[in-house]
Design a protein around this motif. Structure first.
Motif, PDB file in Angstrom:
ATOM      1  N   ALA A 250       7.316  82.757  81.546  1.00  0.00           N
ATOM      2  CA  ALA A 250       7.033  83.982  80.780  1.00  0.00           C
ATOM      3  C   ALA A 250       5.563  84.388  80.966  1.00  0.00           C
ATOM      4  CB  ALA A 250       7.363  83.769  79.305  1.00  0.00           C
ATOM      5  N   PHE A 251       4.650  83.428  80.963  1.00  0.00           N
ATOM      6  CA  PHE A 251       3.238  83.735  81.229  1.00  0.00           C
ATOM      7  C   PHE A 251       3.087  84.336  82.634  1.00  0.00           C
ATOM      8  CE2 PHE A 251       1.791  81.209  77.560  1.00  0.00           C
ATOM      9  CZ  PHE A 251       0.602  81.847  77.229  1.00  0.00           C
ATOM     10  N   ASP A 252       3.770  83.723  83.609  1.00  0.00           N
ATOM     11  CA  ASP A 252       3.618  84.169  85.003  1.00  0.00           C
ATOM     12  C   ASP A 252       4.130  85.593  85.204  1.00  0.00           C
ATOM     13  OD1 ASP A 252       2.443  81.782  85.698  1.00  0.00           O
ATOM     14  OD2 ASP A 252       4.298  80.863  86.402  1.00  0.00           O
ATOM     15  N   LYS A 253       5.298  85.898  84.595  1.00  0.00           N
ATOM     16  CA  LYS A 253       5.858  87.247  84.769  1.00  0.00           C
ATOM     17  C   LYS A 253       4.996  88.269  84.020  1.00  0.00           C
ATOM     18  CE  LYS A 253       9.307  86.849  87.572  1.00  0.00           C
ATOM     19  NZ  LYS A 253       9.400  85.460  87.761  1.00  0.00           N
ATOM     20  N   THR A 254       4.524  87.891  82.836  1.00  0.00           N
ATOM     21  CA  THR A 254       3.671  88.814  82.080  1.00  0.00           C
ATOM     22  C   THR A 254       2.433  89.152  82.922  1.00  0.00           C
ATOM     23  OG1 THR A 254       4.466  87.916  79.995  1.00  0.00           O
ATOM     24  CG2 THR A 254       2.364  89.077  79.908  1.00  0.00           C
ATOM     25  N   ALA A 255       1.846  88.137  83.536  1.00  0.00           N
ATOM     26  CA  ALA A 255       0.655  88.354  84.367  1.00  0.00           C
ATOM     27  C   ALA A 255       0.974  89.295  85.532  1.00  0.00           C
ATOM     28  CB  ALA A 255       0.159  87.009  84.888  1.00  0.00           C
ATOM     29  N   ALA A 279      -4.013  90.627  68.932  1.00  0.00           N
ATOM     30  CA  ALA A 279      -2.766  89.854  69.021  1.00  0.00           C
ATOM     31  C   ALA A 279      -1.687  90.362  68.079  1.00  0.00           C
ATOM     32  CB  ALA A 279      -3.055  88.382  68.752  1.00  0.00           C
ATOM     33  N   ASN A 280      -2.073  91.272  67.140  1.00  0.00           N
ATOM     34  CA  ASN A 280      -1.064  91.800  66.206  1.00  0.00           C
ATOM     35  C   ASN A 280      -0.682  93.239  66.521  1.00  0.00           C
ATOM     36  OD1 ASN A 280      -0.758  89.514  64.336  1.00  0.00           O
ATOM     37  ND2 ASN A 280      -2.960  89.839  64.063  1.00  0.00           N
ATOM     38  N   SER A 281      -1.178  93.759  67.634  1.00  0.00           N
ATOM     39  CA  SER A 281      -0.978  95.183  67.892  1.00  0.00           C
ATOM     40  C   SER A 281       0.427  95.508  68.398  1.00  0.00           C
ATOM     41  CB  SER A 281      -2.022  95.673  68.898  1.00  0.00           C
ATOM     42  OG  SER A 281      -1.931  94.879  70.061  1.00  0.00           O
ATOM     43  N   VAL A 282       1.031  94.640  69.161  1.00  0.00           N
ATOM     44  CA  VAL A 282       2.388  94.904  69.671  1.00  0.00           C
ATOM     45  C   VAL A 282       3.360  93.971  68.949  1.00  0.00           C
ATOM     46  CG1 VAL A 282       3.822  95.097  71.742  1.00  0.00           C
ATOM     47  CG2 VAL A 282       1.340  95.394  71.928  1.00  0.00           C
ATOM     48  N   LYS A 283       4.411  94.570  68.385  1.00  0.00           N
ATOM     49  CA  LYS A 283       5.338  93.764  67.566  1.00  0.00           C
ATOM     50  C   LYS A 283       6.454  93.170  68.432  1.00  0.00           C
ATOM     51  CE  LYS A 283       3.086  94.868  63.897  1.00  0.00           C
ATOM     52  NZ  LYS A 283       1.819  94.129  64.007  1.00  0.00           N
ATOM     53  N   PHE A 284       6.268  91.936  68.818  1.00  0.00           N
ATOM     54  CA  PHE A 284       7.323  91.224  69.537  1.00  0.00           C
ATOM     55  C   PHE A 284       8.066  90.320  68.559  1.00  0.00           C
ATOM     56  CE2 PHE A 284       4.198  91.515  73.258  1.00  0.00           C
ATOM     57  CZ  PHE A 284       4.896  92.545  73.880  1.00  0.00           C
ATOM     58  N   LEU A 301      11.902  87.338  75.269  1.00  0.00           N
ATOM     59  CA  LEU A 301      10.499  87.742  75.080  1.00  0.00           C
ATOM     60  C   LEU A 301       9.969  88.401  76.365  1.00  0.00           C
ATOM     61  CD1 LEU A 301       7.946  87.850  73.338  1.00  0.00           C
ATOM     62  CD2 LEU A 301       7.426  85.499  74.039  1.00  0.00           C
ATOM     63  N   LYS A 302      10.386  87.880  77.498  1.00  0.00           N
ATOM     64  CA  LYS A 302       9.991  88.487  78.781  1.00  0.00           C
ATOM     65  C   LYS A 302      10.458  89.951  78.826  1.00  0.00           C
ATOM     66  CE  LYS A 302      11.301  86.462  82.650  1.00  0.00           C
ATOM     67  NZ  LYS A 302      12.008  85.502  83.526  1.00  0.00           N
ATOM     68  N   THR A 303      11.707  90.167  78.391  1.00  0.00           N
ATOM     69  CA  THR A 303      12.239  91.542  78.407  1.00  0.00           C
ATOM     70  C   THR A 303      11.437  92.435  77.449  1.00  0.00           C
ATOM     71  OG1 THR A 303      14.399  90.610  78.852  1.00  0.00           O
ATOM     72  CG2 THR A 303      14.363  92.896  78.129  1.00  0.00           C
ATOM     73  N   GLN A 304      11.102  91.879  76.277  1.00  0.00           N
ATOM     74  CA  GLN A 304      10.314  92.677  75.325  1.00  0.00           C
ATOM     75  C   GLN A 304       8.962  93.071  75.938  1.00  0.00           C
ATOM     76  OE1 GLN A 304      10.138  91.361  71.086  1.00  0.00           O
ATOM     77  NE2 GLN A 304      11.274  89.579  71.786  1.00  0.00           N
ATOM     78  N   VAL A 305       8.358  92.136  76.654  1.00  0.00           N
ATOM     79  CA  VAL A 305       7.060  92.418  77.284  1.00  0.00           C
ATOM     80  C   VAL A 305       7.224  93.511  78.339  1.00  0.00           C
ATOM     81  CG1 VAL A 305       5.290  91.445  78.828  1.00  0.00           C
ATOM     82  CG2 VAL A 305       6.062  90.133  76.851  1.00  0.00           C
ATOM     83  N   LYS A 306       8.276  93.397  79.128  1.00  0.00           N
ATOM     84  CA  LYS A 306       8.505  94.390  80.199  1.00  0.00           C
ATOM     85  C   LYS A 306       8.661  95.797  79.587  1.00  0.00           C
ATOM     86  CE  LYS A 306      10.757  94.543  84.683  1.00  0.00           C
ATOM     87  NZ  LYS A 306       9.755  95.421  85.155  1.00  0.00           N
ATOM     88  N   SER A 337      -0.684  89.799  72.281  1.00  0.00           N
ATOM     89  CA  SER A 337       0.490  89.783  71.392  1.00  0.00           C
ATOM     90  C   SER A 337       1.579  88.871  71.967  1.00  0.00           C
ATOM     91  CB  SER A 337       1.059  91.195  71.221  1.00  0.00           C
ATOM     92  OG  SER A 337       0.057  92.056  70.727  1.00  0.00           O
ATOM     93  N   PHE A 338       1.749  88.941  73.278  1.00  0.00           N
ATOM     94  CA  PHE A 338       2.724  88.051  73.932  1.00  0.00           C
ATOM     95  C   PHE A 338       2.342  86.589  73.680  1.00  0.00           C
ATOM     96  CE2 PHE A 338       2.783  85.240  77.658  1.00  0.00           C
ATOM     97  CZ  PHE A 338       4.134  84.875  77.629  1.00  0.00           C
ATOM     98  N   GLN A 339       1.057  86.284  73.925  1.00  0.00           N
ATOM     99  CA  GLN A 339       0.621  84.881  73.798  1.00  0.00           C
ATOM    100  C   GLN A 339       0.825  84.375  72.364  1.00  0.00           C
ATOM    101  OE1 GLN A 339      -2.990  82.817  75.810  1.00  0.00           O
ATOM    102  NE2 GLN A 339      -3.766  83.645  73.881  1.00  0.00           N
ATOM    103  N   ARG A 340       0.509  85.241  71.384  1.00  0.00           N
ATOM    104  CA  ARG A 340       0.665  84.825  69.978  1.00  0.00           C
ATOM    105  C   ARG A 340       2.121  84.462  69.675  1.00  0.00           C
ATOM    106  NH1 ARG A 340       1.955  86.684  64.918  1.00  0.00           N
ATOM    107  NH2 ARG A 340       2.693  88.678  65.704  1.00  0.00           N
ATOM    108  N   VAL A 341       3.047  85.325  70.100  1.00  0.00           N
ATOM    109  CA  VAL A 341       4.461  85.102  69.773  1.00  0.00           C
ATOM    110  C   VAL A 341       5.055  83.953  70.601  1.00  0.00           C
ATOM    111  CG1 VAL A 341       6.753  86.177  69.818  1.00  0.00           C
ATOM    112  CG2 VAL A 341       4.797  87.444  68.926  1.00  0.00           C
TER     113      VAL A 341
END
Ligand code: KG4
Ligand code: ZN
Length: 482
Positions: A250-255, A279-284, A301-306, A337-341
């Motif tokens: 998930a970290f790799d795809k987000t990057a 870290a609270n700006s995007v609601k995942f 979570l990957k899909t939410q990030v995409k 936000s991704f990292q927090r969740v």
């Protein structure tokens, strides 16, 4: 009594039977027994006592029953004291890092060498097995030679060679195993096949002298996301695992989707950019919030990030270094936000797993957090809070020992070697198309019944029996023979 303990599917079994094998083994036997005496290991606990002057047909017959791991009768505490002057070469090629290291039995790291495939990673946006295999093959000789040179040793000074045999990409594992067997075969050295995830866990015992069994381990990397209870060397209960992707993936795809520089792999790039974001700006949504188990899931979570990246019209082809300040802030907010969740998901499952583990083994004092993602500072701080609140101590190796490395393989090899679990030296030469014992899909432990997941049980095809079940079966076999 003859007891031959070799890996069930180990090609060594068949090779040795074709050799003028017994005299070869006898030579090896006396040589090593001298060494083991030096290290105060009883020959009874070594492979050599298992190789008698019996006929080769007897040798073959016995080998067909063997289950794969060697056991010894040394009490665990005692075995740890022995073999401080053992020296083991560890080789790791299960994914995209070619690594080798030389480690002494007392935990002293004599050398550590890593050649990473950073450029390939950036070029393909992930690990491409064929290209990764070729890259390993190009550098493996040099990496191993450098490890020996930096340790100021030659192969003749080694006690054994340890190598990762799984889990991982078979094409890549093969390069390391072939090299390890060539070194071991040429210099008459025993060889220890290592489980990559066990190595991530056991390196905790190299960095923390007080870390004794039983303990817990959360192992978080690009391909694995497991939480285990380590009862003894080689004996693990898997409390939870991922039902789809691991956190590192998930970290790799987000990057990749955020247009970050992938040359150090995606995780460090996301961690760095996240420092600039809110870290609270995007609601995942936190994954598997309502599942009362210790399993993980990162695909959603990957899909939410995409989707968040598409909503902000972020163009991955435009590197973050050339982005406008608003674009850069949007990317940083998503990263944070991704990292927090992603980490909140780890925290929630860890809390529950600790409760489960303490019921099974109330004497647990430590939790190891290891694997590439454990080098992330935010992960370390957040998990430390959870672990301390449960009155356990976090053992987190330094980042260079969290990501794939040869030290953890050498150390795990040492741990098994000390208790007599290893294969005798392979023959000096083996053909290029030799069938090595590789275990690309190889679970570490036996699943805890409460943690079982239906989604996962569909994906068990072509899986090797777990390390724990192999060692347990061998232990039972040993008991019935004594
Ligand atoms: O254990 P490892 O080196 O290789 C595998 O066995 O997979 O783990 C690699 C993973 C990659 O997904 C990488 O992006 C991630 O660990 N990683 C990190 C960090 N450093 C490496 N993830 C988050 N933050 C980091 N600082
Ligand atoms: Zn790893």
């Amino acid at each position: 009594m003859v007891r031959l303990i070799l890996t069930r599917s180990s090609p060594v079994i068949f090779r040795l039977n074709n050799l003028p094998g017994i005299s070869y083994l006898a030579k090896f036997s006396s040589l090593r027994i001298q060494r083991l005496h030096k290290h105060k290991l009883s020959p009874k606990t070594s492979t050599f006592s298992l190789i008698s002057t019996s006929s080769s047909s007897n040798f073959q017959r016995k080998s067909l029953y063997c289950t794969g791991a060697r056991m010894c009768s040394l009490p665990e505490k005692e075995s740890l004291k022995f073999g401080d002057d053992l020296v083991v070469l560890g080789i790791e090629t299960s994914c995209d890092d070619t690594a080798a290291a030389v480690v002494r039995g007392n935990g002293e790291i004599l050398s550590q060498v890593i050649s990473s495939q950073a450029d390939l990673l950036a070029q393909y946006g992930g690990v491409a097995p064929k290209q990764a295999e070729e890259a390993h093959a190009r550098v493996i000789d040099k990496v191993v030679q450098d490890a020996l040179d930096r340790a100021n040793l030659t192969e003749k000074d080694l006690s054994a060679v340890a190598v990762t045999i799984g889990p991982g990409l078979s094409l890549c594992l093969r390069v390391g195993v072939r090299k390890a067997r060539r070194v071991a075969g040429s210099f008459n050295l025993p060889i220890v096949g290592v489980h990559h995830m066990e190595a991530h866990a056991l390196v905790g015992r190299l960095v923390e002298q007080d870390l004794s069994f039983p303990f817990m381990a959360l192992l978080i990397s690009g391909g694995h996301n497991i939480i285990v209870l380590a009862h003894k060397l080689g004996q693990y209960t898997q409390l939870g695992t991922t039902v789809d992707d691991a956190i590192g993936e998930a970290f790799d795809k987000t990057a990749k989707w955020l247009g970050l520089d992938l040359r150090r792999s995606g995780g460090p790039a996301v961690e760095e950019l996240a420092l600039e974001g809110d870290a609270n700006s995007v609601k995942f949504n936190v994954p598997m919030k309502f599942h009362k188990d210790c399993n993980f899931s990162y695909a959603g979570l990957k899909t939410q990030v995409k989707l968040a990246i598409e909503a902000k019209e972020i163009d991955a082809k435009c590197p973050v270094s050339s982005a406008t300040s608003e674009d850069r802030r949007n990317r940083a907010d998503i990263a944070a936000s991704f990292q927090r969740v992603a980490v909140l998901h780890l925290e929630e499952k860890c809390e529950r797993a600790i409760d489960w583990a303490l019921k099974l083994e109330p004497s647990i004092k430590h939790m190891v957090v290891s694997g590439g993602v454990a080098s992330n500072q935010y992960v370390r701080v957040r998990l430390n809070n959870i672990i301390e609140n449960k009155n356990l101590k976090l053992v987190c190796p330094p980042p260079s020992l969290c990501t794939d490395n040869g030290v953890m393989v050498a150390w795990t090899g040492l741990e098994h070697f000390r208790v007599g679990r290893y294969d005798p030296p392979p023959p000096e030469t083996e053909p290029d198309d030799y069938m090595y014992d590789l275990r690309p899909r190889w679970p570490l432990g036996e699943e805890y019944a409460e943690g079982r997941s239906d989604a996962r049980s569909l994906r068990t095809a072509r899986m090797h029996p777990s390390l724990t079940s192999i060692i347990r079966a061998d232990s039972l076999q040993q008991q019935t023979q004594t």
